[in-house]
Write a protein that holds these residues in place. Structure first.
Motif, PDB file in Angstrom:
ATOM      1  N   THR A 195      32.650 -24.839  26.573  1.00 36.82           N
ATOM      2  CA  THR A 195      31.618 -24.503  27.400  1.00 36.82           C
ATOM      3  C   THR A 195      32.319 -23.890  28.645  1.00 36.82           C
ATOM      4  O   THR A 195      31.931 -22.894  29.136  1.00 36.82           O
ATOM      5  CB  THR A 195      30.531 -25.307  27.569  1.00 36.82           C
ATOM      6  OG1 THR A 195      30.063 -25.716  26.417  1.00 36.82           O
ATOM      7  CG2 THR A 195      29.559 -24.816  28.446  1.00 36.82           C
ATOM      8  N   PHE A 196      32.844 -24.518  29.201  1.00 36.76           N
ATOM      9  CA  PHE A 196      33.813 -24.390  30.423  1.00 36.76           C
ATOM     10  C   PHE A 196      34.845 -23.041  30.502  1.00 36.76           C
ATOM     11  O   PHE A 196      34.526 -22.243  31.262  1.00 36.76           O
ATOM     12  CB  PHE A 196      34.620 -25.500  31.301  1.00 36.76           C
ATOM     13  CG  PHE A 196      35.592 -25.426  32.170  1.00 36.76           C
ATOM     14  CD1 PHE A 196      34.826 -25.232  33.465  1.00 36.76           C
ATOM     15  CD2 PHE A 196      36.755 -25.109  32.133  1.00 36.76           C
ATOM     16  CE1 PHE A 196      35.681 -25.077  34.723  1.00 36.76           C
ATOM     17  CE2 PHE A 196      37.536 -24.738  33.231  1.00 36.76           C
ATOM     18  CZ  PHE A 196      36.870 -24.822  34.500  1.00 36.76           C
TER      19      PHE A 196
ATOM     20  N   ASP B  45      32.170 -38.333  19.961  1.00 36.83           N
ATOM     21  CA  ASP B  45      32.425 -38.278  21.327  1.00 36.83           C
ATOM     22  C   ASP B  45      33.652 -37.257  21.613  1.00 36.83           C
ATOM     23  O   ASP B  45      33.686 -36.382  22.451  1.00 36.83           O
ATOM     24  CB  ASP B  45      33.113 -39.361  22.054  1.00 36.83           C
ATOM     25  CG  ASP B  45      32.077 -40.648  22.016  1.00 36.83           C
ATOM     26  OD1 ASP B  45      31.007 -40.233  22.258  1.00 36.83           O
ATOM     27  OD2 ASP B  45      32.580 -41.833  22.099  1.00 36.83           O
ATOM     28  N   SER B  46      34.334 -36.850  20.691  1.00 38.81           N
ATOM     29  CA  SER B  46      35.301 -35.881  20.344  1.00 38.81           C
ATOM     30  C   SER B  46      34.929 -34.629  20.465  1.00 38.81           C
ATOM     31  O   SER B  46      35.175 -33.581  21.125  1.00 38.81           O
ATOM     32  CB  SER B  46      36.131 -36.181  19.038  1.00 38.81           C
ATOM     33  OG  SER B  46      37.299 -35.244  19.064  1.00 38.81           O
ATOM     34  N   GLN B  47      33.677 -34.574  19.715  1.00 32.81           N
ATOM     35  CA  GLN B  47      33.001 -33.288  19.647  1.00 32.81           C
ATOM     36  C   GLN B  47      32.376 -32.738  20.755  1.00 32.81           C
ATOM     37  O   GLN B  47      32.341 -31.559  21.260  1.00 32.81           O
ATOM     38  CB  GLN B  47      32.132 -32.971  18.301  1.00 32.81           C
ATOM     39  CG  GLN B  47      31.426 -31.905  18.168  1.00 32.81           C
ATOM     40  CD  GLN B  47      31.333 -31.517  16.664  1.00 32.81           C
ATOM     41  OE1 GLN B  47      31.313 -32.349  15.860  1.00 32.81           O
ATOM     42  NE2 GLN B  47      31.072 -30.270  16.390  1.00 32.81           N
ATOM     43  N   TRP B  48      31.594 -33.728  21.521  1.00 31.80           N
ATOM     44  CA  TRP B  48      31.152 -33.515  22.740  1.00 31.80           C
ATOM     45  C   TRP B  48      32.219 -33.110  23.887  1.00 31.80           C
ATOM     46  O   TRP B  48      32.211 -32.124  24.605  1.00 31.80           O
ATOM     47  CB  TRP B  48      30.369 -34.749  23.169  1.00 31.80           C
ATOM     48  CG  TRP B  48      28.743 -34.620  22.685  1.00 31.80           C
ATOM     49  CD1 TRP B  48      28.622 -35.433  21.640  1.00 31.80           C
ATOM     50  CD2 TRP B  48      27.925 -33.635  22.789  1.00 31.80           C
ATOM     51  NE1 TRP B  48      27.085 -35.279  21.281  1.00 31.80           N
ATOM     52  CE2 TRP B  48      26.752 -34.074  22.175  1.00 31.80           C
ATOM     53  CE3 TRP B  48      27.603 -32.701  23.595  1.00 31.80           C
ATOM     54  CZ2 TRP B  48      25.421 -33.210  22.038  1.00 31.80           C
ATOM     55  CZ3 TRP B  48      26.603 -31.859  23.552  1.00 31.80           C
ATOM     56  CH2 TRP B  48      25.387 -32.068  22.654  1.00 31.80           C
TER      57      TRP B  48
ATOM     58  N   PHE C 264      33.084 -23.993  17.959  1.00 32.72           N
ATOM     59  CA  PHE C 264      34.489 -24.287  18.718  1.00 32.72           C
ATOM     60  C   PHE C 264      34.998 -25.685  18.352  1.00 32.72           C
ATOM     61  O   PHE C 264      36.343 -25.785  18.573  1.00 32.72           O
ATOM     62  CB  PHE C 264      34.740 -23.625  19.932  1.00 32.72           C
ATOM     63  CG  PHE C 264      34.438 -22.029  19.877  1.00 32.72           C
ATOM     64  CD1 PHE C 264      35.331 -21.126  19.153  1.00 32.72           C
ATOM     65  CD2 PHE C 264      33.487 -21.563  20.362  1.00 32.72           C
ATOM     66  CE1 PHE C 264      35.199 -19.567  19.184  1.00 32.72           C
ATOM     67  CE2 PHE C 264      33.100 -20.024  20.319  1.00 32.72           C
ATOM     68  CZ  PHE C 264      34.101 -19.234  20.196  1.00 32.72           C
ATOM     69  N   ALA C 265      34.041 -26.532  18.933  1.00 28.65           N
ATOM     70  CA  ALA C 265      34.631 -28.206  19.130  1.00 28.65           C
ATOM     71  C   ALA C 265      35.139 -28.621  17.793  1.00 28.65           C
ATOM     72  O   ALA C 265      34.446 -28.474  16.815  1.00 28.65           O
ATOM     73  CB  ALA C 265      33.521 -28.914  19.688  1.00 28.65           C
ATOM     74  N   ASP C 266      36.065 -29.386  18.178  1.00 31.31           N
ATOM     75  CA  ASP C 266      36.635 -30.145  16.827  1.00 31.31           C
ATOM     76  C   ASP C 266      36.284 -31.605  16.975  1.00 31.31           C
ATOM     77  O   ASP C 266      36.053 -32.379  18.079  1.00 31.31           O
ATOM     78  CB  ASP C 266      38.220 -30.004  17.111  1.00 31.31           C
ATOM     79  CG  ASP C 266      38.960 -30.648  15.556  1.00 31.31           C
ATOM     80  OD1 ASP C 266      38.216 -30.912  14.829  1.00 31.31           O
ATOM     81  OD2 ASP C 266      40.239 -30.852  15.796  1.00 31.31           O
TER      82      ASP C 266
ATOM     83  N   VAL D  62      22.575 -21.441  24.189  1.00 36.18           N
ATOM     84  CA  VAL D  62      23.413 -20.363  23.419  1.00 36.18           C
ATOM     85  C   VAL D  62      24.803 -20.807  23.637  1.00 36.18           C
ATOM     86  O   VAL D  62      25.359 -21.223  22.563  1.00 36.18           O
ATOM     87  CB  VAL D  62      23.133 -18.967  23.519  1.00 36.18           C
ATOM     88  CG1 VAL D  62      24.162 -18.163  22.415  1.00 36.18           C
ATOM     89  CG2 VAL D  62      21.575 -18.886  22.792  1.00 36.18           C
ATOM     90  N   ILE D  63      25.398 -20.857  24.823  1.00 40.74           N
ATOM     91  CA  ILE D  63      26.717 -21.067  24.999  1.00 40.74           C
ATOM     92  C   ILE D  63      27.186 -22.525  24.460  1.00 40.74           C
ATOM     93  O   ILE D  63      27.856 -22.687  23.814  1.00 40.74           O
ATOM     94  CB  ILE D  63      27.036 -20.738  26.403  1.00 40.74           C
ATOM     95  CG1 ILE D  63      27.004 -19.220  26.649  1.00 40.74           C
ATOM     96  CG2 ILE D  63      28.619 -21.429  26.661  1.00 40.74           C
ATOM     97  CD1 ILE D  63      27.309 -18.990  27.942  1.00 40.74           C
ATOM     98  N   ILE D  64      26.336 -23.402  24.858  1.00 40.42           N
ATOM     99  CA  ILE D  64      26.518 -24.943  24.623  1.00 40.42           C
ATOM    100  C   ILE D  64      26.608 -25.014  23.287  1.00 40.42           C
ATOM    101  O   ILE D  64      27.389 -25.751  22.528  1.00 40.42           O
ATOM    102  CB  ILE D  64      25.510 -25.859  25.193  1.00 40.42           C
ATOM    103  CG1 ILE D  64      25.756 -25.686  26.930  1.00 40.42           C
ATOM    104  CG2 ILE D  64      25.572 -27.015  24.916  1.00 40.42           C
ATOM    105  CD1 ILE D  64      24.971 -26.480  27.901  1.00 40.42           C
ATOM    106  N   LEU D  65      25.464 -24.537  22.481  1.00 42.40           N
ATOM    107  CA  LEU D  65      25.470 -24.562  21.095  1.00 42.40           C
ATOM    108  C   LEU D  65      26.592 -24.038  20.120  1.00 42.40           C
ATOM    109  O   LEU D  65      27.180 -24.578  19.160  1.00 42.40           O
ATOM    110  CB  LEU D  65      24.004 -23.966  20.668  1.00 42.40           C
ATOM    111  CG  LEU D  65      23.026 -24.869  20.826  1.00 42.40           C
ATOM    112  CD1 LEU D  65      21.681 -24.217  20.477  1.00 42.40           C
ATOM    113  CD2 LEU D  65      22.923 -26.236  20.257  1.00 42.40           C
ATOM    114  N   LEU D  66      26.925 -22.815  20.763  1.00 38.77           N
ATOM    115  CA  LEU D  66      28.249 -22.134  20.197  1.00 38.77           C
ATOM    116  C   LEU D  66      29.385 -22.995  20.505  1.00 38.77           C
ATOM    117  O   LEU D  66      30.194 -23.136  19.341  1.00 38.77           O
ATOM    118  CB  LEU D  66      28.385 -20.690  20.668  1.00 38.77           C
ATOM    119  CG  LEU D  66      29.486 -19.912  20.300  1.00 38.77           C
ATOM    120  CD1 LEU D  66      28.991 -19.408  18.919  1.00 38.77           C
ATOM    121  CD2 LEU D  66      29.422 -18.592  21.374  1.00 38.77           C
ATOM    122  N   ALA D  67      29.551 -23.650  21.605  1.00 36.36           N
ATOM    123  CA  ALA D  67      30.901 -24.469  21.596  1.00 36.36           C
ATOM    124  C   ALA D  67      30.848 -25.672  21.027  1.00 36.36           C
ATOM    125  O   ALA D  67      31.746 -25.905  20.238  1.00 36.36           O
ATOM    126  CB  ALA D  67      30.705 -24.800  23.434  1.00 36.36           C
TER     127      ALA D  67
END
Length: 147
Positions: free
Chosen positions: A124-125, A114-117, A88-90, A79-84
């Motif tokens: 996530t961190f 790549d930018s989004q990952w 949140f990720a651009d 859930v945290i990874i999917l949320l990030a």
């Protein structure tokens, strides 16, 4: 212990040779010092990964409650990874300072995926770090309140 002893021998040899011959790779010094230590590190990591996997499987097989706890922990992490990733990720590939496309070290342009990952990894961190700090503070406060 044997791996530690072998690594210590290579480490002492590397210290006795010095940095310059290793950097210049005179007479194959680098392959005699650095490369064996890398293989020892790889072997040690493999042994650790196998032992961790074996003990995790044994623990999950012998304690049914541990399986539920592990599934909840993995679910929370997902859930945290999917949320990030999705929230949140651009996926921007332009440098905010110059407005030009960001180039990687190998000369390739940064892709949106790549930018989004990368952003998802950073977020996530951050999320896990904030949750860790909050849980430590919560435990401290509840401990003080109970006294």
């Amino acid at each position: 212990m044997a791996l530690c002893l072998i690594a210590a021998i290579f480490f002492i040899y590397a210290l006795s040779v010095g940095d310059e011959p290793i950097q210049m790779d005179e007479n194959g010094v680098q392959s005699m010092t650095v490369v064996p230590m890398m293989y020892i590190a790889y072997l040690t990591m493999l042994i650790i990964l196998v032992l961790v996997a074996v003990f995790v499987v044994i623990n999950l097989a012998t304690k049914p409650g541990a399986l539920k706890s592990a599934a909840v922990s993995v679910g929370i992490m997902l859930v945290i990874i999917l949320l990030a990733y999705f929230v949140f990720a651009d996926n921007g590939v332009l440098d905010p300072a110059t407005g030009k496309q960001v180039m990687l070290d190998d000369g390739e342009p940064l892709t949106a995926g790549d930018s989004q990952w990368i952003g998802a990894g950073l977020w996530t961190f951050y999320i896990i770090g904030i949750l860790s700090i909050c849980s430590i503070l919560w435990a401290g406060v509840t401990k003080l309140i109970k006294k």
